[in-house]
Write a protein that holds these residues in place. Structure first.
Motif, PDB file in Angstrom:
ATOM      1  N   ILE A  81      -6.716 -55.865 -38.466  1.00 31.21           N
ATOM      2  CA  ILE A  81      -6.467 -54.416 -38.454  1.00 31.21           C
ATOM      3  C   ILE A  81      -7.322 -53.747 -37.374  1.00 31.21           C
ATOM      4  O   ILE A  81      -6.845 -52.903 -36.606  1.00 31.21           O
ATOM      5  CB  ILE A  81      -6.755 -53.799 -39.836  1.00 31.21           C
ATOM      6  N   LYS A  82      -8.583 -54.146 -37.285  1.00 30.31           N
ATOM      7  CA  LYS A  82      -9.480 -53.599 -36.267  1.00 30.31           C
ATOM      8  C   LYS A  82      -8.980 -53.945 -34.866  1.00 30.31           C
ATOM      9  O   LYS A  82      -9.010 -53.093 -33.956  1.00 30.31           O
ATOM     10  CB  LYS A  82     -10.896 -54.156 -36.474  1.00 30.31           C
ATOM     11  N   THR A  83      -8.498 -55.173 -34.699  1.00 31.33           N
ATOM     12  CA  THR A  83      -7.970 -55.598 -33.394  1.00 31.33           C
ATOM     13  C   THR A  83      -6.746 -54.777 -33.011  1.00 31.33           C
ATOM     14  O   THR A  83      -6.604 -54.318 -31.871  1.00 31.33           O
ATOM     15  CB  THR A  83      -7.609 -57.097 -33.431  1.00 31.33           C
ATOM     16  N   PHE A  84      -5.837 -54.590 -33.955  1.00 29.86           N
ATOM     17  CA  PHE A  84      -4.634 -53.783 -33.698  1.00 29.86           C
ATOM     18  C   PHE A  84      -5.025 -52.346 -33.329  1.00 29.86           C
ATOM     19  O   PHE A  84      -4.445 -51.749 -32.417  1.00 29.86           O
ATOM     20  CB  PHE A  84      -3.732 -53.774 -34.930  1.00 29.86           C
ATOM     21  N   LYS A  85      -5.990 -51.806 -34.050  1.00 30.94           N
ATOM     22  CA  LYS A  85      -6.431 -50.430 -33.787  1.00 30.94           C
ATOM     23  C   LYS A  85      -7.017 -50.307 -32.391  1.00 30.94           C
ATOM     24  O   LYS A  85      -6.723 -49.350 -31.656  1.00 30.94           O
ATOM     25  CB  LYS A  85      -7.464 -50.012 -34.838  1.00 30.94           C
ATOM     26  N   ASN A  86      -7.853 -51.279 -32.007  1.00 29.10           N
ATOM     27  CA  ASN A  86      -8.489 -51.245 -30.677  1.00 29.10           C
ATOM     28  C   ASN A  86      -7.492 -51.464 -29.553  1.00 29.10           C
ATOM     29  O   ASN A  86      -7.735 -51.072 -28.408  1.00 29.10           O
ATOM     30  CB  ASN A  86      -9.599 -52.294 -30.602  1.00 29.10           C
ATOM     31  N   THR A  87      -6.362 -52.117 -29.871  1.00 28.76           N
ATOM     32  CA  THR A  87      -5.350 -52.422 -28.855  1.00 28.76           C
ATOM     33  C   THR A  87      -4.212 -51.401 -28.860  1.00 28.76           C
ATOM     34  O   THR A  87      -3.277 -51.522 -28.097  1.00 28.76           O
ATOM     35  CB  THR A  87      -4.761 -53.835 -29.112  1.00 28.76           C
ATOM     36  N   ASN A  88      -4.286 -50.404 -29.706  1.00 25.88           N
ATOM     37  CA  ASN A  88      -3.185 -49.442 -29.866  1.00 25.88           C
ATOM     38  C   ASN A  88      -2.736 -48.889 -28.511  1.00 25.88           C
ATOM     39  O   ASN A  88      -3.561 -48.530 -27.671  1.00 25.88           O
ATOM     40  CB  ASN A  88      -3.616 -48.295 -30.781  1.00 25.88           C
ATOM     41  N   ASN A  89      -1.427 -48.856 -28.306  1.00 22.07           N
ATOM     42  CA  ASN A  89      -0.795 -48.443 -27.042  1.00 22.07           C
ATOM     43  C   ASN A  89      -1.011 -49.446 -25.915  1.00 22.07           C
ATOM     44  O   ASN A  89      -0.778 -49.127 -24.747  1.00 22.07           O
ATOM     45  CB  ASN A  89      -1.286 -47.056 -26.596  1.00 22.07           C
ATOM     46  N   GLY A 115       7.585 -52.291 -38.517  1.00 22.58           N
ATOM     47  CA  GLY A 115       8.103 -51.241 -39.387  1.00 22.58           C
ATOM     48  C   GLY A 115       8.952 -50.267 -38.605  1.00 22.58           C
ATOM     49  O   GLY A 115       9.430 -50.574 -37.501  1.00 22.58           O
ATOM     50  N   GLU A 116       9.131 -49.095 -39.112  1.00 21.22           N
ATOM     51  CA  GLU A 116       9.957 -48.073 -38.465  1.00 21.22           C
ATOM     52  C   GLU A 116       9.378 -47.709 -37.100  1.00 21.22           C
ATOM     53  O   GLU A 116       8.177 -47.525 -36.952  1.00 21.22           O
ATOM     54  CB  GLU A 116      10.027 -46.831 -39.357  1.00 21.22           C
ATOM     55  N   GLY A 117      10.245 -47.628 -36.108  1.00 21.00           N
ATOM     56  CA  GLY A 117       9.798 -47.296 -34.759  1.00 21.00           C
ATOM     57  C   GLY A 117       9.192 -48.467 -34.022  1.00 21.00           C
ATOM     58  O   GLY A 117       8.599 -48.306 -32.948  1.00 21.00           O
ATOM     59  N   GLY A 118       9.330 -49.682 -34.591  1.00 18.52           N
ATOM     60  CA  GLY A 118       8.815 -50.873 -33.926  1.00 18.52           C
ATOM     61  C   GLY A 118       7.308 -50.974 -33.920  1.00 18.52           C
ATOM     62  O   GLY A 118       6.732 -51.657 -33.075  1.00 18.52           O
ATOM     63  N   LYS A 119       6.638 -50.325 -34.864  1.00 20.89           N
ATOM     64  CA  LYS A 119       5.181 -50.379 -34.918  1.00 20.89           C
ATOM     65  C   LYS A 119       4.711 -51.537 -35.791  1.00 20.89           C
ATOM     66  O   LYS A 119       5.412 -51.980 -36.693  1.00 20.89           O
ATOM     67  CB  LYS A 119       4.620 -49.050 -35.446  1.00 20.89           C
ATOM     68  N   PHE A 120       3.497 -52.000 -35.474  1.00 19.98           N
ATOM     69  CA  PHE A 120       2.911 -53.128 -36.188  1.00 19.98           C
ATOM     70  C   PHE A 120       1.790 -52.641 -37.106  1.00 19.98           C
ATOM     71  O   PHE A 120       1.261 -51.542 -36.952  1.00 19.98           O
ATOM     72  CB  PHE A 120       2.355 -54.157 -35.206  1.00 19.98           C
ATOM     73  N   GLY A 121       1.425 -53.494 -38.056  1.00 18.31           N
ATOM     74  CA  GLY A 121       0.330 -53.160 -38.957  1.00 18.31           C
ATOM     75  C   GLY A 121       0.447 -53.934 -40.254  1.00 18.31           C
ATOM     76  O   GLY A 121       1.387 -54.707 -40.453  1.00 18.31           O
ATOM     77  N   LYS A 125       2.367 -49.527 -41.135  1.00 22.39           N
ATOM     78  CA  LYS A 125       2.873 -49.904 -39.818  1.00 22.39           C
ATOM     79  C   LYS A 125       2.621 -48.725 -38.871  1.00 22.39           C
ATOM     80  O   LYS A 125       3.456 -47.831 -38.708  1.00 22.39           O
ATOM     81  CB  LYS A 125       4.366 -50.226 -39.888  1.00 22.39           C
ATOM     82  N   GLU A 126       1.436 -48.721 -38.258  1.00 28.28           N
ATOM     83  CA  GLU A 126       1.006 -47.532 -37.524  1.00 28.28           C
ATOM     84  C   GLU A 126       0.574 -47.785 -36.091  1.00 28.28           C
ATOM     85  O   GLU A 126       0.232 -46.835 -35.362  1.00 28.28           O
ATOM     86  CB  GLU A 126      -0.158 -46.873 -38.275  1.00 28.28           C
ATOM     87  N   TYR A 127       0.625 -49.054 -35.623  1.00 24.65           N
ATOM     88  CA  TYR A 127       0.077 -49.348 -34.299  1.00 24.65           C
ATOM     89  C   TYR A 127       1.195 -49.630 -33.290  1.00 24.65           C
ATOM     90  O   TYR A 127       2.012 -50.528 -33.473  1.00 24.65           O
ATOM     91  CB  TYR A 127      -0.886 -50.526 -34.372  1.00 24.65           C
ATOM     92  N   ALA A 128       1.190 -48.848 -32.208  1.00 19.50           N
ATOM     93  CA  ALA A 128       2.203 -48.989 -31.152  1.00 19.50           C
ATOM     94  C   ALA A 128       1.684 -49.980 -30.112  1.00 19.50           C
ATOM     95  O   ALA A 128       1.077 -49.600 -29.105  1.00 19.50           O
ATOM     96  CB  ALA A 128       2.486 -47.628 -30.519  1.00 19.50           C
ATOM     97  N   ILE A 129       1.871 -51.244 -30.388  1.00 22.73           N
ATOM     98  CA  ILE A 129       1.381 -52.293 -29.484  1.00 22.73           C
ATOM     99  C   ILE A 129       2.507 -53.267 -29.165  1.00 22.73           C
ATOM    100  O   ILE A 129       3.539 -53.306 -29.825  1.00 22.73           O
ATOM    101  CB  ILE A 129       0.193 -53.073 -30.103  1.00 22.73           C
TER     102      ILE A 129
END
Length: 319
Positions: A81-89, A115-121, A125-129
């Motif tokens: 989760i921390k990795t996804f957050k740091n890599t967001n966008n 998830g919706e909008g192709g986001k991961f998590g 599902k909140e990270y646009a990566i």
């Protein structure tokens, strides 16, 4: 700069791979890609180059982050989760994915389900990566058994695949690649390129560079350093470089571990174990020699027989 200008000096096979990779990075969809290639074929290099070229917020390419799967085996869900957050966008690259344990594959699987909008998590599902996975293994060794990856995990990460060519076969364009290495090392400020004898040695196909660009780096470094030694004649440098490369610097051959590819099961009978071995052996042969037909010649088994084994038809009467 455009993609076309970036790859204008690459060979045909590499151009095709780079264009395919670029199409993934610029695709509005958000899905996983598997980038396949032996050590030194440029997987990480071209991911980085294309990310810099296509650095746009709308493409989720603001940055690029590399994580080795072996190191990620220590990750718990909160670490991902921390990795996804740091890599967001940005672009997250998980290299050598075959090293990820089955336990961690199960953890990561939840995070890379979009998830919706192709986001991961995970819970949200909140990270646009964008997520890319790299491997040095053949597609068959990853897909056809669960030796490295579970079928479910493989299916998730290989929604799109790109394979980078090596110097084992195909149009090598190796002299042009060596000149790029020479320029990268900044040796041209001190030395001119090696002469025609070195070029012919590279291009005649007798040298096998299992390390691909990594081996070219070593050849360039050694030639440069020998040339700086004033007591060594130019005509002797090639033989010294050849000898040192074979003795010390060459990258080891990419061997397939047949013991890891096949394991006897006590839950099935002898014939089923034999069939499983035949399928594993054909994967071993294909990866070892590049094609099933070439491998059949080396193994002394008819191509039609090995083709049946590869298709799971080992129970048929052999020729």
């Amino acid at each position: 700069m455009t993609v076309e200008s970036l790859i204008k000096n690459e060979n045909k096979q590499r151009k095709q791979a780079i264009k395919k990779l670029n199409s993934y990075l610029t695709n509005p969809g958000r899905f996983s890609i598997l980038v396949i290639g032996l050590r030194g074929t440029g997987k990480a290099h071209w991911l980085s180059e294309l990310q810099k070229l296509q650095n746009k917020p709308s493409l989720n390419l603001n940055s690029i982050t590399f994580i080795n799967a072996l190191n990620a085996n220590m990750f718990a869900e909160e670490d991902w989760i921390k990795t996804f957050k740091n890599t967001n966008n940005g672009l997250l690259v998980i290299s050598d994915i075959e090293e990820l344990t089955k336990k961690n594959q199960a953890v990561l699987f939840e995070g890379i389900s979009t998830g919706e909008g192709g986001k991961f998590g995970f819970k949200e599902k909140e990270y646009a990566i964008r997520i890319a996975f790299t491997t040095t293994k053949s597609i068959s060794s990853l897909r056809d058994s669960e030796t490295y990856l579970t079928h479910k995990f493989f299916d998730r990460i290989c929604q799109f695949a790109v394979k980078f060519p090596s110097y084992h076969r195909g149009d090598r364009n190796i002299w042009q690649d060596f000149k790029k290495t020479w320029k990268k090392m900044c040796f041209k400020e001190y030395n001119s390129l090696p002469g025609e004898a070195f070029k012919e040695w590279l291009e005649n196909g007798n040298i096998i560079l299992h390390g691909n660009f990594r081996d070219l780096d070593k050849l360039a470094i050694n030639w440069h350093n020998y040339r700086l030694q004033e007591d060594i004649d130019e005509e002797n440098i090639l033989e010294l470089v050849k000898s040192d490369f074979n003795d010390f610097y060459r990258f080891p051959e990419h061997n397939v571990n047949l013991k890891r590819e096949f394991e006897i099961s006590e839950d099935i009978n002898w014939n089923d174990n034999l069939d499983n071995f035949k399928e594993a052996y054909t994967r071993f042969i294909k990866e070892r020699y590049g094609s099933l037909k070439q491998g059949a010649k080396k193994a002394g088994i008819s191509y039609r027989t090995m083709e049946r084994w590869a298709n799971g038809k080992g129970k048929k009467k052999e020729e």
